[in-house]
Scaffold this motif. Structure first.
Motif, PDB file in Angstrom:
ATOM      1  N   GLU A 103       2.963   1.222  20.206  1.00 37.54           N
ATOM      2  CA  GLU A 103       3.515   0.905  18.890  1.00 37.54           C
ATOM      3  C   GLU A 103       2.508   1.259  17.799  1.00 37.54           C
ATOM      4  OE1 GLU A 103       5.496  -2.831  16.431  1.00 37.54           O
ATOM      5  OE2 GLU A 103       4.722  -3.112  18.480  1.00 37.54           O
ATOM      6  N   ALA A 104       2.959   2.062  16.864  1.00 37.46           N
ATOM      7  CA  ALA A 104       2.068   2.500  15.785  1.00 37.46           C
ATOM      8  C   ALA A 104       1.745   1.343  14.847  1.00 37.46           C
ATOM      9  CB  ALA A 104       2.712   3.639  15.009  1.00 37.46           C
ATOM     10  N   SER A 105       0.520   1.308  14.361  1.00 45.34           N
ATOM     11  CA  SER A 105       0.094   0.257  13.447  1.00 45.34           C
ATOM     12  C   SER A 105       0.408   0.582  11.994  1.00 45.34           C
ATOM     13  CB  SER A 105      -1.409   0.029  13.590  1.00 45.34           C
ATOM     14  OG  SER A 105      -2.129   1.177  13.152  1.00 45.34           O
ATOM     15  N   GLY A 106       0.698   1.834  11.720  1.00 45.67           N
ATOM     16  CA  GLY A 106       0.908   2.269  10.340  1.00 45.67           C
ATOM     17  C   GLY A 106      -0.334   2.865   9.710  1.00 45.67           C
ATOM     18  N   HIS A 107      -1.491   2.668  10.337  1.00 44.40           N
ATOM     19  CA  HIS A 107      -2.748   3.223   9.833  1.00 44.40           C
ATOM     20  C   HIS A 107      -3.013   4.583  10.487  1.00 44.40           C
ATOM     21  CE1 HIS A 107      -3.973  -0.649   8.039  1.00 44.40           C
ATOM     22  NE2 HIS A 107      -3.385  -1.192   9.103  1.00 44.40           N
ATOM     23  N   SER A 108      -3.567   5.503   9.720  1.00 44.42           N
ATOM     24  CA  SER A 108      -3.914   6.807  10.280  1.00 44.42           C
ATOM     25  C   SER A 108      -4.974   7.482   9.427  1.00 44.42           C
ATOM     26  CB  SER A 108      -2.680   7.710  10.380  1.00 44.42           C
ATOM     27  OG  SER A 108      -2.179   8.021   9.092  1.00 44.42           O
ATOM     28  N   LEU A 109      -5.693   8.415  10.056  1.00 47.45           N
ATOM     29  CA  LEU A 109      -6.649   9.267   9.365  1.00 47.45           C
ATOM     30  C   LEU A 109      -6.178  10.711   9.450  1.00 47.45           C
ATOM     31  CD1 LEU A 109     -10.095   7.853  10.607  1.00 47.45           C
ATOM     32  CD2 LEU A 109      -9.054   7.506   8.360  1.00 47.45           C
ATOM     33  N   GLN A 110      -6.474  11.495   8.420  1.00 46.71           N
ATOM     34  CA  GLN A 110      -6.159  12.914   8.412  1.00 46.71           C
ATOM     35  C   GLN A 110      -7.427  13.710   8.113  1.00 46.71           C
ATOM     36  OE1 GLN A 110      -3.949  10.763   6.693  1.00 46.71           O
ATOM     37  NE2 GLN A 110      -2.665  10.809   8.517  1.00 46.71           N
ATOM     38  N   PHE A 111      -7.625  14.770   8.869  1.00 50.40           N
ATOM     39  CA  PHE A 111      -8.760  15.659   8.665  1.00 50.40           C
ATOM     40  C   PHE A 111      -8.218  17.042   8.320  1.00 50.40           C
ATOM     41  CE2 PHE A 111      -9.788  12.396  11.727  1.00 50.40           C
ATOM     42  CZ  PHE A 111     -10.991  11.892  11.265  1.00 50.40           C
ATOM     43  N   GLY A 112      -8.646  17.591   7.188  1.00 50.22           N
ATOM     44  CA  GLY A 112      -8.130  18.871   6.739  1.00 50.22           C
ATOM     45  C   GLY A 112      -9.218  19.915   6.577  1.00 50.22           C
ATOM     46  N   LEU A 113      -8.896  21.121   6.960  1.00 48.81           N
ATOM     47  CA  LEU A 113      -9.800  22.259   6.799  1.00 48.81           C
ATOM     48  C   LEU A 113      -8.963  23.438   6.323  1.00 48.81           C
ATOM     49  CD1 LEU A 113     -12.602  23.555   7.147  1.00 48.81           C
ATOM     50  CD2 LEU A 113     -11.947  24.094   9.509  1.00 48.81           C
ATOM     51  N   GLY A 114      -9.321  23.994   5.153  1.00 48.30           N
ATOM     52  CA  GLY A 114      -8.473  25.040   4.594  1.00 48.30           C
ATOM     53  C   GLY A 114      -9.241  26.085   3.818  1.00 48.30           C
ATOM     54  N   GLY A 152      -5.088  23.433   7.265  1.00 44.39           N
ATOM     55  CA  GLY A 152      -4.686  22.907   8.556  1.00 44.39           C
ATOM     56  C   GLY A 152      -5.127  21.458   8.683  1.00 44.39           C
ATOM     57  N   TRP A 153      -4.230  20.607   9.222  1.00 43.53           N
ATOM     58  CA  TRP A 153      -4.493  19.169   9.274  1.00 43.53           C
ATOM     59  C   TRP A 153      -4.392  18.642  10.698  1.00 43.53           C
ATOM     60  CZ3 TRP A 153      -5.924  16.607   4.907  1.00 43.53           C
ATOM     61  CH2 TRP A 153      -5.685  17.263   3.675  1.00 43.53           C
ATOM     62  N   PHE A 154      -5.267  17.694  11.003  1.00 47.19           N
ATOM     63  CA  PHE A 154      -5.195  16.945  12.256  1.00 47.19           C
ATOM     64  C   PHE A 154      -4.995  15.477  11.915  1.00 47.19           C
ATOM     65  CE2 PHE A 154      -7.457  14.241  15.359  1.00 47.19           C
ATOM     66  CZ  PHE A 154      -6.649  14.479  16.470  1.00 47.19           C
ATOM     67  N   LYS A 155      -3.975  14.871  12.491  1.00 52.41           N
ATOM     68  CA  LYS A 155      -3.645  13.473  12.230  1.00 52.41           C
ATOM     69  C   LYS A 155      -4.090  12.609  13.396  1.00 52.41           C
ATOM     70  CE  LYS A 155       0.237  10.321  11.473  1.00 52.41           C
ATOM     71  NZ  LYS A 155       1.694  10.204  11.312  1.00 52.41           N
ATOM     72  N   LEU A 156      -4.827  11.540  13.087  1.00 54.05           N
ATOM     73  CA  LEU A 156      -5.283  10.589  14.092  1.00 54.05           C
ATOM     74  C   LEU A 156      -4.641   9.235  13.802  1.00 54.05           C
ATOM     75  CD1 LEU A 156      -7.147   9.868  16.482  1.00 54.05           C
ATOM     76  CD2 LEU A 156      -8.930   9.338  14.786  1.00 54.05           C
ATOM     77  N   PRO A 157      -3.545   8.894  14.474  1.00 51.51           N
ATOM     78  CA  PRO A 157      -2.887   7.602  14.235  1.00 51.51           C
ATOM     79  C   PRO A 157      -3.577   6.483  15.001  1.00 51.51           C
ATOM     80  CG  PRO A 157      -1.638   8.856  15.838  1.00 51.51           C
ATOM     81  CD  PRO A 157      -2.793   9.734  15.413  1.00 51.51           C
TER      82      PRO A 157
END
Length: 330
Positions: free
Chosen positions: A161-172, A139-144
């Motif tokens: 307006e999105a900057s194009g940068h993002s972080l993803q946090f995954g737990l599986g 499961g992923w959470f995206k933080l744009p």
């Protein structure tokens, strides 16, 4: 020979699908690589100790998809401490059903179900094992991140307006759907198994940047390995990957070549509560590949070679890795 036949079959299927798609799709294709959908790479764990966790779980073109992927890996294991000690040549063929399904704008789930076909040739004796591998779900959470707003003027446009940068946090979790054979545990290459027989945890952190032409992604993952019913526990694993790509868009397709580096660090294996010597290691890889997106179809291929490695007391050597896939974007 089977590997060459599998690759030839895959190429023929890709060509047929491409031909069919070009015949039935005459309209302009939507741009598939945007600031909101940068290249995402996710770790895939097939259940084998020497199988890299860093060869990716995602595509350059689209964040959400269902598809199939074929991965070929080969190793050479030396049974002894001398240069002329007998060696075992191993071929790992993995056939995967994989997908990434959106839950909402911020959450999504990736899943992978592999089938393993592993062959080993030692002292002119050929051995083959095959079967369902270990399935994984993350499961992923995206933080744009968004561009800074101009505070000097009032803007009634609430859409940031999105900057194009993002972080993803995954737990599986990786499930023990693949069979673990204790009789194979004494092999020089402990990765010669279709599954681990254990429940493992997966923890991931990713960074993505997707521009109009260029993009970069980085992913770090840690695999917390569990003990199986045979009191055998593969060592915990840390995987990392970074890729840089360039998008070339035409009226009917997007072509995205990429280069990258990836690697894995393996802790020692334990059995019956005791640590087994020469069962840890590390590897650093370089990859090159490309992806072709036509409407909702995504075709990709990559080739990987080790830059440096020290696996299982330098008794196991990874040779190369090839991956091809066909996906349908959701």
């Amino acid at each position: 020979m089977n590997v060459l036949q599998n690759i030839k079959t895959g190429i023929i299927l890709l060509a047929l699908v491409l031909l069919h798609t070009n015949l039935v799709q005459a309209h302009t294709i939507k741009k598939v690589c945007t600031h909101d959908e940068p290249f995402k790479v996710y770790c895939d764990l097939c259940g084998c100790a020497t199988s890299s966790g860093s060869f990716g779980f995602g595509t350059l073109s689209n964040a959400n998809f269902v598809g199939v992927r074929y991965i070929y890996q080969n190793f050479e294991s030396r049974n002894g401490i001398f240069e002329n000690s007998p060696t075992s040549k191993e071929s790992f063929n993995t056939y995967q059903l994989w997908a990434q399904i959106p839950i909402n704008k911020s959450f999504y789930v990736s899943a992978n179900l592999p089938y393993q076909d592993l062959t080993r040739n030692f002292n002119n004796v050929k051995e083959n094992i095959n079967g369902l591998g270990d399935a994984s779900v993350i499961g992923w959470f995206k933080l744009p991140f968004y561009k800074k707003q101009n505070t000097d003027k009032v803007d009634f446009n609430i859409e940031r307006e999105a900057s194009g940068h993002s972080l993803q946090f995954g737990l599986g979790i990786k499930l023990p759907t693949g069979k673990f054979e204790e009789s194979l545990a004494d092999n020089i290459n402990p990765g010669f198994q279709v599954g681990t027989g254990s429940v493992d945890g997966i923890f991931s952190l990713g960074y993505n940047y997707g521009g109009d032409k260029y993009g970069v992604n980085t992913l770090f993952s840690y695999y917390l390995k569990g003990e199986n019913k045979n009191d055998y526990q593969f060592g915990n694993q840390f995987s990392y990957a970074t890729n840089l790509y360039r998008a070339f868009a035409t009226e009917k397709m997007n072509i995205m070549p990429f280069v990258g580096v990836s690697g894995d660090v393996y802790k020692k294996i334990t059995q019956y509560g005791e640590t087994l010597e020469d069962t840890d290691g590390n590897i650093l890889n370089a990859s090159i590949g490309s992806e072709l997106a036509i409407d909702k179809f995504i075709f990709g291929a990559s080739y990987t070679l080790p830059i440096s490695q020290s696996l299982f007391g330098d008794n196991v050597e990874s040779k190369q890795r090839l991956s091809v896939y066909v996906n349908f974007a959701l």
